[in-house]
Design an enzyme around this catalytic site. Structure first.
Site, PDB file in Angstrom:
ATOM      1  N   CYS A   1       0.836  -1.197   0.000  1.00  0.00           N
ATOM      2  CA  CYS A   1       0.000   0.000   0.000  1.00  0.00           C
ATOM      3  C   CYS A   1       0.879   1.257   0.000  1.00  0.00           C
ATOM      4  O   CYS A   1       1.544   1.546  -0.983  1.00  0.00           O
ATOM      5  CB  CYS A   1      -0.970  -0.038   1.180  1.00  0.00           C
TER       6      CYS A   1
ATOM      7  N   HIS B   1      -3.303  -5.805   1.065  1.00  0.00           N
ATOM      8  CA  HIS B   1      -2.595  -6.013   2.339  1.00  0.00           C
ATOM      9  C   HIS B   1      -2.500  -7.492   2.702  1.00  0.00           C
ATOM     10  O   HIS B   1      -3.378  -8.016   3.402  1.00  0.00           O
ATOM     11  CB  HIS B   1      -3.332  -5.277   3.461  1.00  0.00           C
TER      12      HIS B   1
ATOM     13  N   GLU C   1      -0.633  -8.793   4.923  1.00  0.00           N
ATOM     14  CA  GLU C   1      -0.464  -8.909   6.377  1.00  0.00           C
ATOM     15  C   GLU C   1      -1.791  -8.889   7.110  1.00  0.00           C
ATOM     16  O   GLU C   1      -1.858  -9.251   8.294  1.00  0.00           O
ATOM     17  CB  GLU C   1       0.450  -7.790   6.898  1.00  0.00           C
TER      18      GLU C   1
END
Length: 227
Positions: free
Chosen positions: A86, A194, A196
């Site tokens: 991002c 994302h 994560e």
């Protein structure tokens, strides 16, 4: 394997990144402030999402001048894996480690939702745990995720198989549905979604964990098994 999670003023996904690597992946991780002048002790570099320096001027435009970015460039030149997610992707674009630029989402609105990605290239250090063409669910959260590059650059990315992920249903207007690209050497990946935030079924998807597992697998093949 030891990861550096780079923290800029305004980063807000650093904790998520640390959790993914430390708690879910089981690797070593350390928060590294933006004024750090030596990253030699790390095997991999992670640039998390957020709003570095408030995203003043442009997303990532000020962060590129942080002391730590000179070290990130050195790590990339040394062949270490560098992942920008991002805002981290936006910073990689601003520093020139990856080609292209980010524009406002086509809708001119901030978008935050799960998205289906296609694994376009499963033969990279970031994607080898996936199957070629596999569809994975990874969330997005951005207002300026509309990736753009000129026709010549797009042709080069496609011919060199440097587009790693594409959106199934392009949410932001990115050229050629691009969600993630890598550099020529294949050790720097930038992506807007994302991973994560998709490392456990409790989060709605564990598909992102395989990206981090791919990095560790590649590192072990090159540093542990060969030694």
């Amino acid at each position: 394997m030891r990861f550096a999670v780079i923290v800029f003023p305004g980063s807000n996904c650093d904790i998520d990144m640390f959790h993914a690597v430390k708690d879910e992946l089981g690797a070593e991780a350390e928060y590294v402030w933006h004024d750090e002048s030596n990253l030699d002790r790390f095997d991999g570099i992670l640039l998390p999402g957020g709003f570095s320096y408030g995203d003043y001027l442009r997303t990532g435009a000020i962060a590129q001048f942080s002391n730590v970015m000179d070290e990130v460039k050195k790590a990339a030149q040394a062949g270490k894996p560098v992942l920008g997610v991002c805002n981290g992707f936006q910073i990689l674009l601003e520093t020139g480690l990856l080609p292209g630029a980010m524009r406002r989402n086509e809708s001119l609105k901030f978008i935050c939702k799960p998205e289906t990605l296609q694994v376009v290239n499963a033969e990279t250090m970031f994607s080898s745990s996936y199957e070629q063409g596999e569809e994975i669910t990874i969330p997005i959260a951005h207002g300026e995720g509309n990736y753009y590059c000129d026709e010549e650059t797009l042709k080069q990315l496609e011919e060199e198989n440097r587009i790693v992920f594409r959106y199934k249903n392009n949410p932001n207007g990115s050229i050629s549905d691009i969600a993630g690209i890598m550099n020529e050497r294949g050790n720097v990946l930038g992506m807007m979604p994302h991973p994560e935030r998709a490392v456990s079924s409790l989060l709605g998807s564990a598909d992102g964990l395989e990206l981090f597992q791919s990095i560790v697998k590649s590192w072990r093949e090159n540093h542990v098994l060969s030694s």
